[in-house]
Motif scaffolding. Sequence first.
Motif, mmCIF file in Angstrom:
data_model
loop_
_atom_site.group_PDB
_atom_site.id
_atom_site.type_symbol
_atom_site.label_atom_id
_atom_site.label_comp_id
_atom_site.label_asym_id
_atom_site.label_seq_id
_atom_site.Cartn_x
_atom_site.Cartn_y
_atom_site.Cartn_z
ATOM 1 N N GLY A 52 0.737 -1.240 0.028
ATOM 2 C CA GLY A 52 -0.143 -0.122 0.054
ATOM 3 C C GLY A 52 0.856 1.123 -0.121
ATOM 4 N N LYS A 53 0.642 2.009 -1.016
ATOM 5 C CA LYS A 53 1.074 3.436 -1.073
ATOM 6 C C LYS A 53 0.575 3.958 -2.171
ATOM 7 C CE LYS A 53 5.961 5.289 -1.860
ATOM 8 N NZ LYS A 53 6.957 5.090 -2.065
ATOM 9 N N TYR A 54 0.136 3.132 -3.132
ATOM 10 C CA TYR A 54 -0.457 3.701 -4.505
ATOM 11 C C TYR A 54 -1.984 3.350 -4.399
ATOM 12 C CZ TYR A 54 4.253 3.632 -5.777
ATOM 13 O OH TYR A 54 5.654 3.988 -5.484
ATOM 14 N N SER A 55 -2.261 2.134 -3.717
ATOM 15 C CA SER A 55 -3.719 1.928 -3.666
ATOM 16 C C SER A 55 -4.412 2.699 -2.488
ATOM 17 C CB SER A 55 -3.882 0.281 -3.350
ATOM 18 O OG SER A 55 -5.145 -0.116 -3.620
ATOM 19 N N ILE A 56 -5.741 2.068 -2.420
ATOM 20 C CA ILE A 56 -6.743 2.814 -1.206
ATOM 21 C C ILE A 56 -6.379 1.992 -0.185
ATOM 22 C CG2 ILE A 56 -9.142 3.084 -0.778
ATOM 23 C CD1 ILE A 56 -9.425 3.356 -4.052
ATOM 24 N N SER A 57 -6.209 2.759 0.916
ATOM 25 C CA SER A 57 -5.369 1.880 2.215
ATOM 26 C C SER A 57 -6.659 1.184 3.357
ATOM 27 C CB SER A 57 -4.664 2.960 2.928
ATOM 28 O OG SER A 57 -5.418 4.030 3.384
ATOM 29 N N SER A 58 -7.645 1.655 3.059
ATOM 30 C CA SER A 58 -8.721 1.134 3.946
ATOM 31 C C SER A 58 -10.028 1.170 3.638
ATOM 32 C CB SER A 58 -8.526 1.713 5.424
ATOM 33 O OG SER A 58 -9.284 2.712 5.055
ATOM 34 N N PHE A 59 -11.042 0.572 3.988
ATOM 35 C CA PHE A 59 -12.372 0.332 3.461
ATOM 36 C C PHE A 59 -13.078 1.620 3.764
ATOM 37 C CE2 PHE A 59 -16.690 -0.922 3.099
ATOM 38 C CZ PHE A 59 -16.814 -1.459 1.696
ATOM 39 N N TYR A 118 -11.959 4.154 1.022
ATOM 40 C CA TYR A 118 -12.711 3.540 -0.115
ATOM 41 C C TYR A 118 -14.093 4.150 0.052
ATOM 42 C CZ TYR A 118 -16.109 0.617 -2.854
ATOM 43 O OH TYR A 118 -16.867 0.186 -3.733
ATOM 44 N N GLN A 119 -14.755 3.983 1.106
ATOM 45 C CA GLN A 119 -16.108 4.420 1.347
ATOM 46 C C GLN A 119 -16.032 6.070 0.785
ATOM 47 O OE1 GLN A 119 -18.317 1.978 2.014
ATOM 48 N NE2 GLN A 119 -19.628 3.558 0.799
ATOM 49 N N GLN A 120 -14.939 6.572 1.496
ATOM 50 C CA GLN A 120 -14.989 8.147 1.369
ATOM 51 C C GLN A 120 -14.854 8.526 -0.100
ATOM 52 O OE1 GLN A 120 -11.463 9.462 3.701
ATOM 53 N NE2 GLN A 120 -12.526 9.010 5.582
ATOM 54 N N LEU A 121 -13.896 7.752 -0.920
ATOM 55 C CA LEU A 121 -13.857 7.856 -2.286
ATOM 56 C C LEU A 121 -15.179 7.692 -3.200
ATOM 57 C CD1 LEU A 121 -10.193 6.328 -3.072
ATOM 58 C CD2 LEU A 121 -10.939 9.061 -3.195
#
Length: 658
Positions: free
Chosen positions: A27-34, A37-40
């Motif tokens: 993780g550095k490039y990806s979405i780090s937590s659920f 993810y939900q915020q995005l």
Amino acid sequence: MSFEPSARIETVLQEERVFKPSSNVLGKYSISSFDQYQQLVDSAKSNPEKFWGDAALKELHWFKPFDIVLDWSNPPFARWFDGGKTNVSYNCLDRHVLNGLGDKIAIIWEGEPGEVRRITYKELLIEVCRTANALKSMGIKKGDLVALYMPMVPEAAIAMLACARIGAPHSVVFGGFSSEALRDRLNDGQAKAVITADGGFRKDKIISLKEAVDAALINNSCPTVKSVLIVKRTKTNIDFFPERDIWWHEIVPSQSIECLPEQMDSEDRLFVLYTSGSTGKPKGVVHSTSGYNLWAHLTFKWIFDVQKDEIYWCTADVGWITGHSYIVYGPLSNGATTVMYEGVPRPSNPGAFWEVIQKHKINIFYTAPTAIRAFMKSGRKIPDQYDLSSLRLLGTVGEPINPEAWMWYREIIGRNNCSIVDTWWQTETGGVMISPLPLATSTKPGSATFPLPGIQADVVNSQGETVQADQGGYLVIKKPWPGMMRTVHGDPKRFRETYWEYLEPIEGDLVYFAGDGARRDKDGYFWIMGRVDDVINVSGHRLGTMEIESALVSHDSVAEAAVVGKADEIKGESIVAFVTLETDNAPSEVLMNDLKKHVIKEIGVIAKPEEIRFTNSLPKTRSGKIMRRLLRSLASGEEVKGDISTLEDKNVLDELRK
Ligand code: WTA
């Protein structure tokens, strides 16, 4: 359009196992937590223009920034990032070289057998510029379509990027298609040139690519094609026509190593890729520059989270969309190291994949369920002989993965230490739409889990209403996204009708539907249930039943043909054809083989029917429509269930059962 979804989307799978994201994901490039993810998801929903606009500015290089994010005033024809100027080859190459990544390996090529080439970003840029200059010297200009019919060699990726550099859209035709299929695609796209090779290695054999190109072009059958550029690969003897043929090694190396990238409008076409649908001939799916680039880039980054020194390998062929988005454009746009493999696992080398993983210390591996099922069948003995400890993330694509294969992949290949990303998408969607995120999503074996941020997926009935949890329905996308196809080449009406007018509009909005059934469980997880239209998926290859039927009917002895898919343990589906013969023709083994050969000639070996059943007539409704539902049951040896009251002649069933 015939449309009988019920039989296929009824099956409800029970699966209660849940796996938390694996602890080895970085993780550095990806979405780090659920939560993130939900915020995005929420911010993409509340202000899509800002969400996509910010992403495009952050992730891509622009010669000139865009004025508008999305123009959806004429649905379903979207315009993304209008006013912007960019170049996909610049995003994949120049910007990394300028950012100090010039000496990083861009492509590791594992040739057949055992040859290796490592190409740095700097070298790749030079090769792409030379090839772009060679194309220009052959008279190729911005807007000209260039077809590629190539084996899995670095020159395939180089040629794609060279086309992108000069603004010539490419049309890659899978090397397993026949010369007839190639000719159709060349003519439909009005290709100006073909890039090919003398031959390609395929499962211990050589396929004669150049010979097929010659056959496609014979007697001026493709009048728009003016030149053929040939890579020497197998050293096969070929016929050489000096007025149109050019050897790659004679024209490319002597070119200048500089070629300014063409400043492309966002909506200029990047490529056309043909794919099968329910009706008619394969359609040319059109993707444009910025939207596609952004979507391939973002999805690659989110889903695979490839770290600076990691090695990523996708086993697809560049002839398919997976090869476009996840061997070439997604990885290179992110500055990752991508592996290209020329071989395939085969009886003489069943450990081929594991050998490559061990040899190149692959960290992220992306393949198809059909391959996993084939490995599973031959047991863990083979993979157990290799060191697979470099792996940390495993992906699948192309067809539904059954929970057993998912578990086997996780346990035997991933040693219970790798997250699995089951990615749902299509040629038309440009990039992945529904997939777990390795750090954020708890997975369930067999589920593609949740839509990516910005993707508004739903499961609806034919009135467009959202169905209840655990009910089957049609998988739709309710809002435009940057990577969406723009049109069907030369046939905008078909684009609208096939994908956007299939179901009732939802609240007046057009929705995108491309043929898959799905269900969502009580936790909101998506379970893709496969095609509900007349498309079959054989080993992850998409084929229209109508295409195969047309091929069969074009044979002199065939009167009518109906093709259906039959469940297959390894391939997912296999092709069964029901055929009626012209009078004076009798069924025979010889004729059966002849028909199989005929389909190979018309389409290619991937479309060869597994089984051909001769019959005196086909089951039809009173209005003359073939009842495929009945044929599907018959093909799989099941009792014919459901309503047969519309069947015109009930005796047909008795005959077919025999
Ligand atoms: C199927 C390949 C279930 C689906 C990228 C879709 C899948 C078709 C999955 C597109 C998946 C692809 N689970 N089914 N993870 N991925 N499919 O255009 O039926 O070659 O419509 O694109 O493959 O095939 P295409």
